[in-house]
Design an enzyme around this catalytic site. Structure first.
Site, PDB file in Angstrom:
ATOM      1  N   ALA A 108     -13.788  -1.897   5.805  1.00 38.54           N
ATOM      2  CA  ALA A 108     -12.785  -0.922   5.324  1.00 38.54           C
ATOM      3  C   ALA A 108     -11.409  -1.572   5.260  1.00 38.54           C
ATOM      4  O   ALA A 108     -11.125  -2.550   5.981  1.00 38.54           O
ATOM      5  CB  ALA A 108     -12.747   0.301   6.237  1.00 38.54           C
TER       6      ALA A 108
ATOM      7  N   ILE B  38     -20.585  -2.348   6.983  1.00 43.19           N
ATOM      8  CA  ILE B  38     -19.505  -1.576   6.336  1.00 43.19           C
ATOM      9  C   ILE B  38     -18.123  -2.140   6.696  1.00 43.19           C
ATOM     10  O   ILE B  38     -17.802  -2.317   7.878  1.00 43.19           O
ATOM     11  CB  ILE B  38     -19.578  -0.076   6.730  1.00 43.19           C
ATOM     12  CG1 ILE B  38     -20.993   0.470   6.441  1.00 43.19           C
ATOM     13  CG2 ILE B  38     -18.526   0.736   5.998  1.00 43.19           C
ATOM     14  CD1 ILE B  38     -21.191   1.930   6.830  1.00 43.19           C
TER      15      ILE B  38
ATOM     16  N   LYS C  15      27.669 -19.346   4.309  1.00 45.65           N
ATOM     17  CA  LYS C  15      27.021 -18.796   5.501  1.00 45.65           C
ATOM     18  C   LYS C  15      26.374 -17.501   5.041  1.00 45.65           C
ATOM     19  O   LYS C  15      27.056 -16.478   4.878  1.00 45.65           O
ATOM     20  CB  LYS C  15      28.060 -18.522   6.599  1.00 45.65           C
ATOM     21  CG  LYS C  15      28.513 -19.793   7.301  1.00 45.65           C
ATOM     22  CD  LYS C  15      29.459 -19.502   8.446  1.00 45.65           C
ATOM     23  CE  LYS C  15      30.860 -19.267   7.929  1.00 45.65           C
ATOM     24  NZ  LYS C  15      31.902 -19.227   8.937  1.00 45.65           N
TER      25      LYS C  15
ATOM     26  N   CYS D 174       2.702   3.026  -7.243  1.00 46.79           N
ATOM     27  CA  CYS D 174       4.091   2.823  -6.815  1.00 46.79           C
ATOM     28  C   CYS D 174       5.076   3.054  -7.984  1.00 46.79           C
ATOM     29  O   CYS D 174       6.269   3.243  -7.763  1.00 46.79           O
ATOM     30  CB  CYS D 174       4.290   1.413  -6.257  1.00 46.79           C
ATOM     31  SG  CYS D 174       3.070   1.009  -4.993  1.00 46.79           S
TER      32      CYS D 174
HETATM   33  P1  FAD Z   1      -5.389   3.937  -2.982  1.00 43.73           P
HETATM   34  O1  FAD Z   1      -4.702   2.878  -3.775  1.00 43.73           O
HETATM   35  O2  FAD Z   1      -4.730   5.249  -2.898  1.00 43.73           O
HETATM   36  O3  FAD Z   1      -6.840   4.102  -3.569  1.00 43.73           O
HETATM   37  C1  FAD Z   1      -7.765   5.003  -3.001  1.00 43.73           C
HETATM   38  C2  FAD Z   1      -8.642   5.562  -4.101  1.00 43.73           C
HETATM   39  O4  FAD Z   1      -9.825   6.010  -3.516  1.00 43.73           O
HETATM   40  C3  FAD Z   1      -8.037   6.759  -4.792  1.00 43.73           C
HETATM   41  O5  FAD Z   1      -7.925   6.530  -6.183  1.00 43.73           O
HETATM   42  C4  FAD Z   1      -9.007   7.894  -4.507  1.00 43.73           C
HETATM   43  O6  FAD Z   1      -9.177   8.750  -5.614  1.00 43.73           O
HETATM   44  C5  FAD Z   1     -10.265   7.141  -4.207  1.00 43.73           C
HETATM   45  N1  FAD Z   1     -11.191   7.873  -3.337  1.00 43.73           N
HETATM   46  C6  FAD Z   1     -10.903   8.486  -2.163  1.00 43.73           C
HETATM   47  N2  FAD Z   1     -12.016   9.025  -1.637  1.00 43.73           N
HETATM   48  C7  FAD Z   1     -13.017   8.756  -2.485  1.00 43.73           C
HETATM   49  C8  FAD Z   1     -14.392   9.060  -2.486  1.00 43.73           C
HETATM   50  N3  FAD Z   1     -14.948   9.727  -1.503  1.00 43.73           N
HETATM   51  N4  FAD Z   1     -15.137   8.639  -3.514  1.00 43.73           N
HETATM   52  C9  FAD Z   1     -14.585   7.944  -4.535  1.00 43.73           C
HETATM   53  N5  FAD Z   1     -13.287   7.647  -4.586  1.00 43.73           N
HETATM   54  C10 FAD Z   1     -12.529   8.035  -3.571  1.00 43.73           C
HETATM   55  N6  FAD Z   1       3.394   1.170  -1.322  1.00 43.73           N
HETATM   56  C11 FAD Z   1       4.255   0.148  -1.275  1.00 43.73           C
HETATM   57  O7  FAD Z   1       3.993  -0.820  -0.547  1.00 43.73           O
HETATM   58  N7  FAD Z   1       5.401   0.151  -2.005  1.00 43.73           N
HETATM   59  C12 FAD Z   1       5.718   1.189  -2.827  1.00 43.73           C
HETATM   60  O8  FAD Z   1       6.755   1.169  -3.501  1.00 43.73           O
HETATM   61  C13 FAD Z   1       4.852   2.289  -2.896  1.00 43.73           C
HETATM   62  N8  FAD Z   1       5.127   3.342  -3.691  1.00 43.73           N
HETATM   63  C14 FAD Z   1       4.219   4.357  -3.782  1.00 43.73           C
HETATM   64  C15 FAD Z   1       4.514   5.420  -4.632  1.00 43.73           C
HETATM   65  C16 FAD Z   1       3.617   6.455  -4.763  1.00 43.73           C
HETATM   66  C17 FAD Z   1       3.944   7.599  -5.659  1.00 43.73           C
HETATM   67  C18 FAD Z   1       2.377   6.409  -4.080  1.00 43.73           C
HETATM   68  C19 FAD Z   1       1.374   7.485  -4.271  1.00 43.73           C
HETATM   69  C20 FAD Z   1       2.086   5.369  -3.223  1.00 43.73           C
HETATM   70  C21 FAD Z   1       3.007   4.325  -3.059  1.00 43.73           C
HETATM   71  N9  FAD Z   1       2.765   3.264  -2.190  1.00 43.73           N
HETATM   72  C22 FAD Z   1       3.657   2.234  -2.107  1.00 43.73           C
HETATM   73  C23 FAD Z   1       1.583   3.237  -1.319  1.00 43.73           C
HETATM   74  C24 FAD Z   1       0.468   2.400  -1.904  1.00 43.73           C
HETATM   75  O9  FAD Z   1       0.229   2.822  -3.209  1.00 43.73           O
HETATM   76  C25 FAD Z   1      -0.762   2.533  -1.036  1.00 43.73           C
HETATM   77  O10 FAD Z   1      -0.450   2.048   0.244  1.00 43.73           O
HETATM   78  C26 FAD Z   1      -1.934   1.757  -1.581  1.00 43.73           C
HETATM   79  O11 FAD Z   1      -2.260   2.195  -2.876  1.00 43.73           O
HETATM   80  C27 FAD Z   1      -3.140   1.919  -0.654  1.00 43.73           C
HETATM   81  O12 FAD Z   1      -4.279   1.365  -1.221  1.00 43.73           O
HETATM   82  P2  FAD Z   1      -5.709   1.992  -0.921  1.00 43.73           P
HETATM   83  O13 FAD Z   1      -6.703   1.205  -1.658  1.00 43.73           O
HETATM   84  O14 FAD Z   1      -5.874   2.147   0.527  1.00 43.73           O
HETATM   85  O15 FAD Z   1      -5.637   3.455  -1.498  1.00 43.73           O
END
Ligand code: FAD
Length: 817
Positions: free
Chosen positions: A280, A278, A437, A44
């Protein structure tokens, strides 16, 4: 050794799950697989590193594999991509640095996140087109910006990452255009609320192309030409692609886990997939909407982090349900904050619900904190609720305190709150933070008035559909406000005259009442409703209506004419070596612009004036002033103290020091009322500050404004002496034209003006004289009223009507007060 738990993805959801698991289970073997080179980074924060607000790259890296091992005894395998899940054998296939290998699991957690969409548009692989999602992405953008020094950029996509990137590139002095296929940026907001953002974005000189998609990209010599769907072509030194994301659900799908149409993994309330071993979480899963309970996908960091805790607890034997996401989010949009929670109107309509039948909404435009405390800035709040008053969503846009209000309403939604609850909430108050208010309470009051039928309401987009045969538009603002814009055709009756002039309205027609923001409209509606009229009040008043109907997609002429790249600004500042600072905080219009005009006269061409002011209208006044006077508007910025504006002194032609031929104005000041005199001098000072030569011609009662306050003994006839005694002696003794109430109203007005830092009439007269405003006393009226030159203030001129008429010939506007 305990259970073996493997986690795919090492950022928000994955790293969070791993840490919580370890806190719950010291024996488990935990291995995290991350295909990238970094874990737990601040995704972020990436846009702010590009713009330089976050200065050190290391601040983006919240954890390292070594630190995770040392503190949590968790093995992190970076640069290891999980390529297959074998559910039968309970093992995964991994592509590591030395080739493929397998790893067995007892429990598998999937948090692979999402990936930016890269549609198959011709030329999309050009070397200066970037997406922003990971640390390597940001490194690429950062080094391109540093090495190639781009002067122009196009951001494709007006979502929150696109907007954040636009702002950060703009901060680097790059001229930015945003191209968005929809008719608005920031889809969590309804169109009318997004229009506030459009106004702000275009006011910076950023070009907004709405309702226009990309057809192709053509790269040549470091420049990409973007051809848009309508055939328009724009070129830039770099392009940021930010048109949306897709969930990384392929791994799960290939393993036969249940996924939805978008590829999102389907989980139960306990975040378990269709396979018992599993789990997620994060961007990749389908969640229930907290309010409507339907399936949806809400990719945000907050939900991912909260899910991590619940999921880890469940793996360790708990049975905690994830209760759904409501999409609470906040973003900085240049100097505005935009936040929202729950449904917007578009989403409710997409669910088949109808406004006014199934749900309704209110708009309030209030100050972020008590108006009398410095830096109180406008905050627009929209609250959406069902017909029983249950809150369904809210959106807020403003400079200050927006996140707090949306968080309060988000909390109310969590507790199934209603409009009644918003009215009742007891919120912290002291003048620097809020009003007694709070805007949240006020939104509750307004919605309650609508729900209970105490006030009919109408939205900005219904105005165009009104039938003049059955409705009449009533403007209850003051005449001066109407000068700045109005809805046609509308009857004008200022609110304070409404009771007296009620007979001018047709009782057989519905009254559509409007004022500036809706407060006076509400007062008027109550008066009229109690007299038997059918009334609807325009929500958000003319302010919201004006913004909502404007086409910001076209280049803002003012912005474009004045916007120069920040690189040029910095260059110019360095060249000039002089930045003169002026503090105009607390001053009301036209105080700051008068101050600018005064100070600018001391500067040499090229030198820069940096002005701080708390009046939100000041940046646009300063732009208009700069154009008018031939100076160069450089930059505006919202800071915690107020609005910072930089203006470079123009060349020899800069008009701030003199008059422009044909750019003159005259004003006949006939009235001797305090309020009218103040208005006359505010206009005169403002016009003088804009480089106009103003001549004020004082006649009859207006002459009293010019009288000295001390008694001068002169030879006069008895009638002249009586006149002299009966008439107010000078600016200090004038009274209000209305609500004088034996002098009490005048005293109150003087106090309010003092509290609000509005310059007193005496000071306005003095500064008019100092700015070269020509003040002329009408000799004929002086004679009639028995006034002599000695009784009038110094520095003024004396003339008759012919000389006034001569001045009007040369003027391009003539006013009468
Ligand atoms: P991620 O944090 O994206 O992590 C997933 C990870 O899994 C990645 O590093 C990827 O490389 C890895 N991966 C994927 N597939 C595989 C695989 N097959 N094997 C091994 N590794 C793998 N959200 C907010 O609420 N507020 C914000 O201000 C905000 N700003 C953002 C700004 C930017 C530039 C970005 C990119 C995102 C922003 N977000 C924001 C969104 C937030 O970052 C995501 O919603 C959050 O990180 C999701 O978490 P996650 O664990 O699902 O995925």
């Amino acid at each position: 050794m305990g259970r073996k738990i493997l986690i795919v993805g090492g950022v928000a959801g994955g790293a969070g799950t791993a840490a919580r698991l370890r806190r719950m289970d010291e024996e488990a073997e935990i291995i995290v697989f991350e295909r990238g080179s970094y874990i737990s980074f601040a995704n972020c924060g990436l846009p702010y590193y590009v713009g330089g607000t976050i200065k050190n790259r290391r601040d983006l890296l919240l954890q390292t594999p070594e630190a995770m091992m040392a503190r949590f005894n968790i093995e992190i395998r970076i640069n290891n991509e999980v390529t297959r899940i074998d559910r039968q054998e309970k093992e995964i296939e991994v592509k590591g640095e030395n080739g493929f290998y397998k790893e067995s699991y007892d429990v598998l957690v999937l948090s692979p996140g999402s990936t930016p969409l890269v549609p198959p548009i011709p030329g999309i692989a050009n070397p200066n087109i970037f997406s922003l999602w990971t640390v390597p992405d940001v490194d690429k953008i950062k080094s391109y910006v540093e090495d190639k020094n781009p002067r122009t950029a196009i951001v494709i996509g007006g979502g929150f990452i696109g907007i954040e990137m636009a702002e950060n590139l703009y901060d680097l002095g790059i001229e930015v255009s945003i191209v968005e296929m929809l008719d608005q940026v920031m889809t969590p907001f309804d169109y009318d609320m997004a229009q506030i953002l459009h106004e702000n974005i275009t006011s910076k000189g950023v070009n907004l192309e709405l309702s226009n998609g990309v057809k192709s990209f053509d790269y040549q010599d470091g420049t990409t030409k973007v051809t848009l769907q309508d055939g328009k072509e724009i070129s830039a030194d770099m392009v940021i692609l930010s048109i949306g994301i897709r969930p990384n659900g392929e791994l799960a799908k290939a393993a036969g886990l249940e996924v939805n149409k978008r590829g999102g993994i389907v989980v139960d309330d306990y975040l378990k997939t269709s396979d018992d071993s599993i789990y997620a979480l994060g961007d990749v899963i389908e969640v229930k909407h907290y309010i409507g309970r339907e399936e949806t996908m809400i990719p945000l960091a907050g939900p991912a982090n909260r899910q991590a805790r619940i999921l880890a607890n469940n793996i360790c034997g708990a049975k905690e349900a994830y209760r759904g996401s409501q999409g609470t989010s906040v973003a900085k949009v240049f100097d505005l904050t935009a936040a929202s929670t729950g449904y917007n109107e578009k989403a409710l309509k997409a669910k088949g619900l109808e406004k006014k039948k199934d749900f309704d909404s209110v708009i309030t435009i209030l100050r972020s904190h008590a108006g009398y405390y410095p830096a109180a800035l406008p905050l627009t709040l929209k609250v959406i609720y069902d017909m029983e008053g249950k809150i369904l969503g809210a959106q807020g846009v403003g400079y200050d305190g927006v996140d707090k209000r949306i968080d309060v309403i988000a909390t109310a939604i969590r507790f199934k709150g209603t409009i009644d609850d918003l009215k009742d909430l007891e919120l912290a108050y002291a003048p620097p933070y809020s009003s007694a208010k709070d805007p949240v309470n006020m939104a509750g009051f307004v919605a309650d008035n609508v729900l209970t039928g105490r006030m009919g309401s109408i939205d900005w987009d219904e105005i165009a559909t009104l039938d003049p045969k059955t409705t009449q538009l009533l403007d209850v603002r003051e005449a001066e406000e109407r000068e700045l814009g109005k809805i046609d055709p509308s009857i004008h009756i200022p609110i304070n005259s409404l009771r007296k002039r009620i007979g001018e309205l047709d009782k057989d027609k519905e009254v559509i009442i409007y004022c500036a923001v809706g407060i006076r409209g509400y007062i008027g509606a109550r008066i009229l409703m109690q007299k038997g009229f059918k009334v609807r009040n325009l929500l958000g008043g003319y302010t919201h209506y004006r913004r909502a109907i404007k086409d910001y997609s076209l280049k803002d002429v003012l912005g474009i004419q004045n916007a120069m790249s920040y690189g040029d600004q910095i260059k110019q500042n360095v060249e000039s070596k002089a930045v003169i600072k002026v503090d105009a905080c607390g001053m009301q219009c036209p105080g700051p612009i008068m101050e600018v005009n005064k100070k600018m006269q001391e500067l040499r061409p090229g030198e820069v004036l940096e002005v701080m002011a708390t009046d939100p209208g000041f940046p646009s006044d300063a732009k208009a002033w700069s154009i008018k006077t031939g100076n160069r508007f450089l930059h505006e910025e919202r800071t915690p103290e107020g609005f910072k504006v930089s203006i470079a002194k123009g060349g020899e032609v800069a008009k701030s020091q003199g008059t422009v031929s044909g750019d003159n104005g005259t004003m006949v000041v006939f009235s001797g009322d305090l309020d009218k005199a103040i208005a006359a001098f505010i206009i005169a000072n403002g016009a003088a500050a804009m480089g106009k030569q103003m001549t004020l011609f004082f006649t009859f009662w207006g002459l009293n404004i010019l009288r000295k306050d001390s008694k001068i003994s002169l030879k006069k006839s008895p009638i002249e002496r009586m006149f002299g005694m009966m008439m107010p002696r000078g600016a200090k003794k004038l009274t209000l034209s209305k609500m004088n109430m034996g002098g009490m109203g005048t005293k109150m007005m003087q106090k309010v003006m003092k509290d609000k830092n509005v310059t007193s009439l005496e000071d306005l007269v003095n500064s008019a004289l100092e700015s070269g405003v020509k003040i002329v006393a009408c000799t004929m009226s002086m004679d009639i009223m028995g006034l002599q030159k000695e009784e009038l203030i110094d520095g003024i001129e004396y003339a008759g009507v012919a000389s006034y008429l001569g001045e009007t010939d040369a003027a391009n506007f003539n006013l009468f007060v």
